[in-house]
Motif scaffolding. Sequence first.
Motif, mmCIF file in Angstrom:
data_model
loop_
_atom_site.group_PDB
_atom_site.id
_atom_site.type_symbol
_atom_site.label_atom_id
_atom_site.label_comp_id
_atom_site.label_asym_id
_atom_site.label_seq_id
_atom_site.Cartn_x
_atom_site.Cartn_y
_atom_site.Cartn_z
ATOM 1 N N GLY A 27 0.784 -1.228 0.000
ATOM 2 C CA GLY A 27 0.000 0.000 0.000
ATOM 3 C C GLY A 27 0.814 1.275 0.000
ATOM 4 N N CYS A 28 2.116 1.171 -0.222
ATOM 5 C CA CYS A 28 2.984 2.359 -0.213
ATOM 6 C C CYS A 28 3.146 2.976 -1.597
ATOM 7 N N GLY A 29 2.287 2.634 -2.532
ATOM 8 C CA GLY A 29 2.354 3.261 -3.853
ATOM 9 C C GLY A 29 3.170 2.461 -4.836
ATOM 10 N N TRP A 30 4.087 3.135 -5.492
ATOM 11 C CA TRP A 30 4.875 2.556 -6.560
ATOM 12 C C TRP A 30 6.308 2.321 -6.115
ATOM 13 N N GLY A 31 6.983 1.415 -6.798
ATOM 14 C CA GLY A 31 8.372 1.113 -6.512
ATOM 15 C C GLY A 31 9.100 0.754 -7.796
ATOM 16 N N VAL A 32 10.385 0.456 -7.683
ATOM 17 C CA VAL A 32 11.206 0.069 -8.832
ATOM 18 C C VAL A 32 11.915 -1.236 -8.511
ATOM 19 N N LYS A 33 11.920 -2.158 -9.472
ATOM 20 C CA LYS A 33 12.641 -3.425 -9.352
ATOM 21 C C LYS A 33 13.658 -3.515 -10.480
ATOM 22 N N ALA A 34 14.755 -4.192 -10.200
ATOM 23 C CA ALA A 34 15.750 -4.481 -11.227
ATOM 24 C C ALA A 34 15.251 -5.658 -12.064
ATOM 25 N N LEU A 35 15.339 -5.563 -13.371
ATOM 26 C CA LEU A 35 14.964 -6.676 -14.243
ATOM 27 C C LEU A 35 16.180 -7.481 -14.667
ATOM 28 N N GLU A 36 17.340 -7.051 -14.223
ATOM 29 C CA GLU A 36 18.579 -7.777 -14.455
ATOM 30 C C GLU A 36 19.521 -7.461 -13.313
ATOM 31 N N ARG A 37 20.516 -8.308 -13.113
ATOM 32 C CA ARG A 37 21.478 -8.102 -12.027
ATOM 33 C C ARG A 37 22.240 -6.805 -12.272
ATOM 34 N N ILE A 38 22.416 -6.027 -11.191
ATOM 35 C CA ILE A 38 23.178 -4.784 -11.263
ATOM 36 C C ILE A 38 24.351 -4.935 -10.297
ATOM 37 N N SER A 39 25.556 -4.796 -10.792
ATOM 38 C CA SER A 39 26.759 -4.974 -9.982
ATOM 39 C C SER A 39 26.989 -3.787 -9.052
ATOM 40 N N ALA A 40 27.581 -4.072 -7.901
ATOM 41 C CA ALA A 40 27.952 -3.024 -6.949
ATOM 42 C C ALA A 40 28.803 -1.977 -7.660
ATOM 43 N N GLY A 41 28.536 -0.715 -7.377
ATOM 44 C CA GLY A 41 29.281 0.381 -7.983
ATOM 45 C C GLY A 41 28.737 0.855 -9.311
ATOM 46 N N SER A 42 27.739 0.151 -9.850
ATOM 47 C CA SER A 42 27.191 0.524 -11.156
ATOM 48 C C SER A 42 26.238 1.706 -11.064
ATOM 49 N N PHE A 43 26.251 2.521 -12.096
ATOM 50 C CA PHE A 43 25.265 3.577 -12.277
ATOM 51 C C PHE A 43 23.923 2.898 -12.513
ATOM 52 N N VAL A 44 22.879 3.328 -11.791
ATOM 53 C CA VAL A 44 21.554 2.729 -11.963
ATOM 54 C C VAL A 44 20.664 3.641 -12.795
ATOM 55 N N VAL A 45 20.478 4.890 -12.354
ATOM 56 C CA VAL A 45 19.596 5.809 -13.060
ATOM 57 C C VAL A 45 19.865 7.229 -12.567
ATOM 58 N N ALA A 124 20.030 -7.968 -7.037
ATOM 59 C CA ALA A 124 19.519 -9.160 -7.729
ATOM 60 C C ALA A 124 18.324 -8.813 -8.615
ATOM 61 N N VAL A 125 18.047 -9.696 -9.558
ATOM 62 C CA VAL A 125 16.858 -9.561 -10.403
ATOM 63 C C VAL A 125 15.619 -9.528 -9.508
ATOM 64 N N ARG A 126 14.714 -8.621 -9.773
ATOM 65 C CA ARG A 126 13.447 -8.389 -9.053
ATOM 66 C C ARG A 126 13.636 -7.780 -7.657
ATOM 67 N N GLU A 127 14.868 -7.405 -7.319
ATOM 68 C CA GLU A 127 15.083 -6.745 -6.031
ATOM 69 C C GLU A 127 14.634 -5.289 -6.135
ATOM 70 N N LEU A 128 14.057 -4.793 -5.060
ATOM 71 C CA LEU A 128 13.595 -3.419 -5.014
ATOM 72 C C LEU A 128 14.765 -2.451 -4.975
ATOM 73 N N GLY A 129 14.594 -1.286 -5.575
ATOM 74 C CA GLY A 129 15.584 -0.228 -5.473
ATOM 75 C C GLY A 129 15.367 0.550 -4.187
ATOM 76 N N CYS A 130 16.382 0.652 -3.358
ATOM 77 C CA CYS A 130 16.255 1.302 -2.045
ATOM 78 C C CYS A 130 17.494 2.124 -1.741
ATOM 79 N N PRO A 131 17.511 3.411 -2.100
ATOM 80 C CA PRO A 131 18.684 4.223 -1.811
ATOM 81 C C PRO A 131 18.663 4.800 -0.409
ATOM 82 N N ASN A 132 19.812 5.290 0.010
ATOM 83 C CA ASN A 132 19.979 5.925 1.305
ATOM 84 C C ASN A 132 19.202 7.222 1.424
#
Length: 136
Positions: A27-45, A124-132
């Motif tokens: 119920g917290c609205g919308w979120g973002v998931k990775a559709l592919e593995r993203i390596s540590a240190g990578s630019f996301v968006v 990981a794939v399908r993991e939620l995006g959660c920044p600091n």
Amino acid sequence: MCGPDCINRVIQKGRKHKLAIFRTDNGCGWGVKALERISAGSFVVEYVGEILTREQASEREGWYAEQLMPCSYSLFAEVFVIDPTLYGNAARFINHDEDPNADLRRAVARGLLRYYVVALRDIAVRELGCPNDVNH
């Protein structure tokens, strides 16, 4: 000189990883998931939107409240505000978490201060995006 891996060039080239915006189950609205593995240190968006003064942003917040919009997604930067509510991208839907997998950073690209999300650890794939640090 800025080499091919320089963050300024990475921002200019844009997002390379596939992301999905989805409706959360809690119920917290919308979120973002990775559709592919993203390596540590990578630019996301990059965090993009209209650039407003703090005064303009305050007026806009009032208008959003009148329109019964639950959240404006504005990022309060140093002397300006990035408001992606009407003109933004997937970054505005990245949610907070107590164990973040990403961080909000800033860089100067083409003479402009820009904000972007970088992976703190492998995502990981399908993991939620959660920044600091995103101020929703």
